[in-house]
Design an enzyme around this catalytic site. Structure first.
Site, PDB file in Angstrom:
ATOM      1  N   ALA A  52       0.709  -1.357   0.090  1.00  0.00           N
ATOM      2  CA  ALA A  52      -0.038  -0.012   0.027  1.00  0.00           C
ATOM      3  C   ALA A  52       0.796   1.204  -0.042  1.00  0.00           C
ATOM      4  CB  ALA A  52      -0.950  -0.223   1.253  1.00  0.00           C
ATOM      5  N   THR A  53       2.028   1.169   0.649  1.00  0.00           N
ATOM      6  CA  THR A  53       3.118   2.367   0.387  1.00  0.00           C
ATOM      7  C   THR A  53       3.200   2.872  -0.860  1.00  0.00           C
ATOM      8  OG1 THR A  53       4.155   2.007   2.369  1.00  0.00           O
ATOM      9  CG2 THR A  53       5.157   3.371   1.057  1.00  0.00           C
ATOM     10  N   CYS A 307       4.748   1.360  12.054  1.00  0.00           N
ATOM     11  CA  CYS A 307       5.958   1.622  11.238  1.00  0.00           C
ATOM     12  C   CYS A 307       6.586   2.772  11.693  1.00  0.00           C
ATOM     13  CB  CYS A 307       5.480   1.964   9.796  1.00  0.00           C
ATOM     14  SG  CYS A 307       3.566   2.307   9.852  1.00  0.00           S
TER      15      CYS A 307
END
Ligand SMILES: *Cc1c(COP(=O)(O)O)cnc(C)c1O
Length: 371
Positions: A52-53, A307
């Site tokens: 998704a990044t 994260c």
């Protein structure tokens, strides 16, 4: 996934032999499964990425590059994932203006505030489906009605909401959506971006150039085993989703009730009515997240986003919700998942309660010694 590591090890882009075909058919099956799960009209609207990044980067930078001549304004929220915020920062350095719309103290953005932020030169709105720290569900349906009416593209980072709250790109008028496999028990390093092909057709500039894979939007050889695993994890979500979500919500409620009934000074961060069923973000007055996490090492929790747990800054999500700094620095995020049992939740609750009591006693002791 295993057969695609061992026997069916072909390259999905090799059209000239059987090895390539079996890899390609695994990829296309996953594409159909995932596309149909999010309500996409055509499986081709799904572009596989590394996660998704990358999907968020492609959506925001890709739209900015493609539509920059039409307008240079983007609207997003203050509580997006870093990969959305930092992609926005990137296009700001290229001359775009970005409005980071505030959220309420419940961690939910008001569609009216999004509407007010829109300008004639707005080309994109990006609002996540479910926040990754406090689990709040955002009113995408209402926002989609507004953006569609204004002819502005809507992107959603739908990672945390997939399988946890209704999500349908058609009825919500979502034009781009980011998803990732590892948040739904699939493999890490595999995601996708939904890119609407019709009504309207979204035009994106690729951010990775090369062989022209994935309709030219994301060049590079596909990770066939991971994509097969992504498809399978979505298939399992379909089968287990609703029942599993009820189970998670009841475990989450059990955890919160146990903690809140035994400890003073605990607050639940974010809306409790529009929330991911497995998320609980709690602030414990009089302790710090770090010391509490150290004291409960056998429970895998995080402060803020997983994260950014290396950073000591208090969560920008909690700050955006107006949580006072001392409570933002005293927050822990519990994620309850597929393998968890009621026994484990009971035990986790007891460990947390004991640790908070000990830390508070130590603090009181050291204050008394100082005094
Ligand atoms: C985890 C997460 C991402 C990043 O996904 P990766 O696949 O790890 O790159 C993006 N957005 C949200 C909301 C997330 O929770």
């Amino acid at each position: 996934m295993l057969p695609y590591f061992t026997t069916h090890f072909g390259n999905a882009a090799s059209r000239a032999h059987a090895y390539g075909w079996s890899a390609e058919s695994a990829v296309e099956l996953a594409r159909e499964t995932i596309a149909s799960y999010i309500g996409a009209a055509d499986p081709k609207e799904l572009v596989f990425t590394s996660g998704a990044t990358e999907s968020n980067n492609l959506a925001i930078k890709g739209v900015a590059e493609s539509l920059g001549s039409r307008g240079k304004h983007i609207v997003t929220t203050a509580i997006e994932h870093k990969s959305v915020i930092d992609s926005c920062r990137h296009v700001e350095r290229q001359g775009f203006e970005v409005s980071y719309v505030a959220v309420g103290s419940d961690g939910i953005v008001d569609p009216g505030a999004i509407n007010e932020a829109l300008r004639d030169d707005t080309i994109l709105v990006s609002v996540m489906l479910v926040n990754n720290e406090v689990g709040t569900v955002q009113p995408l349906q209402e926002i989609g009605a507004i953006t569609r009416d204004r002819g502005i593209l809507l992107h959603s980072d739908a990672v945390q909401g997939l399988g946890k709250t209704p999500f349908d790109v058609e009825s919500m008028n979502v034009d781009l959506a980011s998803v990732t496999a590892h948040k739904i028990y699939g493999p890490k390093g595999c995601g996708a971006l939904y890119v609407r092909k019709k009504n309207p057709r979204v035009r994106l500039i690729a951010q990775v150039d090369g062989g022209g894979h994935e309709r030219g939007l994301r060049s590079g050889t596909l990770n066939v085993p991971a994509i097969a695993g992504f498809g399978k994890s979505v298939e399992l979500l379909c089968e287990e989703g609703p029942r599993e979500n009820e189970r998670l919500a009841s475990l989450r409620d059990q955890l919160e009730a146990g903690i809140v009934s035994s400890l003073e000074g605990v607050t639940i961060n974010g809306s409790t009515s529009h929330r991911h069923p497995g998320n609980s973000n709690l602030s414990f007055e009089g302790v710090t997240s770090d010391s509490l996490m150290m004291a409960i090492k056998e429970i895998a929790v995080s402060s803020g986003a997983a994260c950014s747990s290396a950073s000591l800054e208090p969560s920008y999500v909690l700050r955006a919700m107006g949580v006072p700094e001392h409570l933002a620095k005293a927050s822990i995020r519990f994620g309850i998942g597929r393998g968890n049992t009621s026994d484990e939740i009971g035990r986790a609750g007891r460990i947390v309660i004991r640790a908070v009591q000990t830390l508070r006693e130590q603090l009181a002791g050291s204050l008394a010694a100082d005094g």
